[in-house]
Scaffold this motif. Structure first.
Motif, PDB file in Angstrom:
ATOM      1  N   MET A   1       1.018  -1.080  -0.087  1.00 26.75           N
ATOM      2  CA  MET A   1      -0.109  -0.061   0.014  1.00 26.75           C
ATOM      3  C   MET A   1       0.911   1.302   0.052  1.00 26.75           C
ATOM      4  O   MET A   1       1.706   1.364   0.656  1.00 26.75           O
ATOM      5  CB  MET A   1      -0.865  -0.172   1.146  1.00 26.75           C
ATOM      6  N   VAL A  21       0.057  -4.084   4.965  1.00 31.48           N
ATOM      7  CA  VAL A  21      -0.443  -5.036   6.042  1.00 31.48           C
ATOM      8  C   VAL A  21      -0.436  -6.339   5.591  1.00 31.48           C
ATOM      9  O   VAL A  21      -1.006  -6.630   4.508  1.00 31.48           O
ATOM     10  CB  VAL A  21      -1.830  -4.465   6.546  1.00 31.48           C
ATOM     11  N   ALA A  22       0.096  -7.291   6.191  1.00 32.67           N
ATOM     12  CA  ALA A  22      -0.117  -8.775   6.158  1.00 32.67           C
ATOM     13  C   ALA A  22      -1.389  -9.280   6.196  1.00 32.67           C
ATOM     14  O   ALA A  22      -2.080  -8.715   7.416  1.00 32.67           O
ATOM     15  CB  ALA A  22       1.089  -9.614   6.473  1.00 32.67           C
ATOM     16  N   GLU A  23      -1.918 -10.089   5.446  1.00 27.88           N
ATOM     17  CA  GLU A  23      -3.190 -10.770   5.646  1.00 27.88           C
ATOM     18  C   GLU A  23      -3.356 -11.335   7.012  1.00 27.88           C
ATOM     19  O   GLU A  23      -2.286 -11.965   7.560  1.00 27.88           O
ATOM     20  CB  GLU A  23      -3.808 -11.462   4.600  1.00 27.88           C
ATOM     21  N   VAL A  57      -5.792  -1.817  -2.155  1.00 30.33           N
ATOM     22  CA  VAL A  57      -6.389  -2.529  -0.965  1.00 30.33           C
ATOM     23  C   VAL A  57      -7.030  -3.737  -1.424  1.00 30.33           C
ATOM     24  O   VAL A  57      -7.689  -3.625  -2.414  1.00 30.33           O
ATOM     25  CB  VAL A  57      -7.446  -1.427  -0.316  1.00 30.33           C
ATOM     26  N   ALA A  58      -6.665  -4.850  -0.957  1.00 26.27           N
ATOM     27  CA  ALA A  58      -6.970  -6.210  -1.126  1.00 26.27           C
ATOM     28  C   ALA A  58      -6.617  -6.455  -2.518  1.00 26.27           C
ATOM     29  O   ALA A  58      -7.344  -7.150  -3.338  1.00 26.27           O
ATOM     30  CB  ALA A  58      -8.382  -6.301  -0.977  1.00 26.27           C
ATOM     31  N   THR A 181      -8.164  -9.252   8.744  1.00 24.47           N
ATOM     32  CA  THR A 181      -6.782  -8.039   8.711  1.00 24.47           C
ATOM     33  C   THR A 181      -7.372  -6.571   9.148  1.00 24.47           C
ATOM     34  O   THR A 181      -8.351  -6.318   8.822  1.00 24.47           O
ATOM     35  CB  THR A 181      -6.462  -7.972   7.403  1.00 24.47           C
ATOM     36  N   LEU A 183      -6.380  -2.573  10.140  1.00 22.82           N
ATOM     37  CA  LEU A 183      -5.777  -1.407  10.154  1.00 22.82           C
ATOM     38  C   LEU A 183      -6.241  -0.544  11.186  1.00 22.82           C
ATOM     39  O   LEU A 183      -7.365  -0.141  11.078  1.00 22.82           O
ATOM     40  CB  LEU A 183      -5.417  -0.560   8.817  1.00 22.82           C
TER      41      LEU A 183
END
Lengths: 317, 276
Positions: A1, A21-23, A57-58, A181, A183
């Motif tokens: 990201m 961010v790791a899943e 994102v995703a 996940t 944030l």
């Protein structure tokens, strides 16, 4: 990201902020007011378009595939809300349906969430009558009504009393255990420490440090022994005694009679210091082994950032 | 954010999603009305107060050219005035949603982009329809009657509701352009009030200074008032012989189309700009 520079007026709210961010993990975005935490969340949840740079994102681009992102995320926090003139249940059913769940499933999901968030008793009351903590729980439940793969929580406990905060943490932890996940943004170090697997410290729209809570703490320095000497006259002798047992520079605060010295010897070294001080007949009020808190990390990091931030204009996008 | 691209439902639900989400948003707005009764009650009281004030205070003092009941003349003007304030209702509703953060929640959901605005304007038409019913009942109580057919009566009601829909789109644009509910209220009242007075609602336009007369004749609120006066067979002492005097129903429809064609795109554009 990656998000580079979203501009509101001439202020760069985000300036080359780069995050991953790791899943299945929780990333805590930690920073003071105005650091760019909320802007980051608003960009990632498609509420705000970045002026330059990219964010996915995703796997979806926030500008080109905003609608796909919206169907896999949940947002809760200071900028998302519930309708205070509807009941708790009506809110959840409505949001479930807008997440495109069929009517029956949206109802079922609403009941499930009301139970899970301890709101079943208040389900048919308008939200106006809810306490602050209940409102936040409903807000979080609303974000979860579409079973999001990714959850964004923007300062989920800001303004809550300590008891509601603890309850909120419990709820969030339960949810994360199920594999969402997350944030999370927060100004509370305790909260990041408590909930996040890894932490990114943000200031002036940039990330100034990242790592696990332990890694960040060790960036500031290792353990220290702190001694409060009872009698001010004994300070020079105490320094001498402690100096024999440890190898770092001893910091002295004359006013509080507190001596602080870095050590790598852990509890064993502490015991030795206690024995030697006792033998030298130096009375003490307090002694302890202290690890740096996230507060120490935060203050030292943002202190630096404030001095370095301006005039750094390299174009990373 | 993560490397894997997770499975998401197709983003384009098209028209079906636009309609179903629009209905959900409409339902939400309608559910709120009885829960904030103060809003509806004061809107009704204000209109009833106008009916009574003008019927009893000016009723005897303002003679109509060519005779006819001043009350019947006035009441339809009050209907039109109330409907014109649809813009204020919508603007306040939208600004309130923004300030409460609920609009951001909607914008973070995979719902049709049009649903928030269509839901708002449609529910406001229903709301104003309800207020219109109350107004008509209080009108009946002070002596107003419809002197034409059921069909013409329904055509008049339809015209009022269409006009309310058009005014709501002005409200959408306004609501998205102002920072707070108070400003939304101030702006809509200071623009709509003069418009309702520079019209044929309270006095026949020929009593106005000559330079104001064209304004009052073409004013959409005048045109709407003329249209329903004609349709319902209530006094409409109009001496002009221009287009507004001859074709008030047609001109009202033209105004509705023009207002929507101008303000709907402006409102939608404002809505899109929220993400800037």
């Amino acid at each position: 990201m990656k998000v580079y520079r979203s501009r509101s007026g001439e202020v760069r709210a985000l300036d080359g902020l780069d995050l991953t961010v790791a899943e299945g993990t929780v990333l805590g975005l930690l920073g003071p007011n105005g650091a760019g935490k909320t802007t980051t969340v608003r960009v990632l949840t498609t509420l705000l378009r970045p002026d330059a740079g990219r964010a996915t994102v995703a796997g979806y681009d926030v500008i080109e595939h905003a609608q796909q992102i919206r169907s896999v995320i949940g947002l809760s926090g200071q900028y998302a809300a519930v309708d205070e003139n509807l009941t708790g249940r009506e809110n959840l059913v409505m949001f479930g349906r807008l997440y495109q769940l069929p009517k029956a499933e949206a109802r079922h999901r609403a009941d499930e969430l009301l139970d899970q968030f301890d709101l079943a008793d208040a389900a048919n009351r308008t939200v106006k009558t809810y306490s602050g903590g209940m409102r936040r729980r409903l807000d979080l439940a609303s974000a979860l009504s579409g079973r999001p793969r990714l959850l964004f929580l923007d300062e989920p406990t800001t303004g809550l009393d300590p008891r509601s905060r603890l309850a909120m943490w419990e709820v969030i932890r339960d949810w994360v255990r199920e594999g969402t996940t997350l944030l999370l943004t927060t100004q509370y170090l305790e909260e990041a420490d408590e909930l996040a697997d890894s932490i990114a410290v943000v200031d002036h729209g940039r990330i100034i440090a990242r790592g696990t809570a332990d890694e960040l703490k060790s960036q500031v320095g290792g353990e220290r022994i702190e001694v409060v000497v009872h009698d001010r006259d004994n300070i020079p002798r105490a320094i001498e005694v402690i100096g024999r047992d440890t190898d770092g520079e001893c910091a002295v605060d004359d006013h509080t009679r507190r001596l602080t010295v870095p050590t790598s010897g852990g509890a064993q070294r502490l015991v030795q210091v206690v024995r030697d001080l006792d033998q030298a007949q130096i009375a003490i009020d307090d002694i302890g082994l202290r690890r740096p808190t996230l507060d120490d990390v935060f203050l030292s990091l943002t202190g630096h950032a404030a001095e370095l931030a301006p005039a750094d204009d390299d174009d990373k996008s | 954010m993560t490397v894997t691209r997770v499975q998401a439902p197709a983003a384009t639900g098209g028209l079906r999603r636009a309609i179903s989400d629009g209905l959900i948003a409409t339902g939400r707005n309608l559910k709120r009305i009885p829960r904030i009764p103060e809003l509806a009650i004061f809107a009704i009281l204000q209109s009833v107060m106008f009916v009574l004030l003008f019927a009893f205070v000016f009723g005897g003092a303002i003679p109509l050219p060519g005779g006819g009941s001043y009350r019947e003349f006035l009441l339809l003007g009050i209907f039109a005035q109330t409907i014109a304030f649809a813009a204020a209702t919508t603007a306040i509703g939208i600004t309130d949603d923004i300030n409460k953060g609920i609009l951001d929640r909607f914008r973070s959901l995979p719902m049709a982009r049009s649903a928030v605005l269509s839901g708002r304007t449609i529910s406001d038409v229903v709301y104003n329809g309800g207020i219109l019913v109350v107004l008509m009942l209080s009108g009946l109580a002070v002596g107003w009657r419809v002197h034409s057919s059921v069909l013409e009566f329904l055509a008049g009601v339809g015209l009022l509701l269409l006009f309310s829909f058009a005014m709501s789109w002005i409200g959408v644009w306004l609501g998205l352009s102002v920072p707070t509910v108070e400003v939304a209220q101030q702006v809509s009242f200071t623009t709509i009030f003069p418009l309702t007075f520079l019209s044929n609602i309270f006095v026949p336009p020929q009593t106005l200074p000559s330079w104001l007369q064209p304004l009052a004749e073409w004013n959409p609120i005048s045109v709407l008032t003329s249209a329903i006066r004609d349709l319902w067979g209530n006094p409409n002492p109009y001496v002009g012989d221009g287009f507004p005097a001859e074709q008030p129903v047609l001109l009202t429809l033209i105004w509705v189309v023009v207002l929507i064609a101008v303000f709907a795109p402006l409102g939608v554009r404002r809505y899109r700009l929220m993400s800037r």
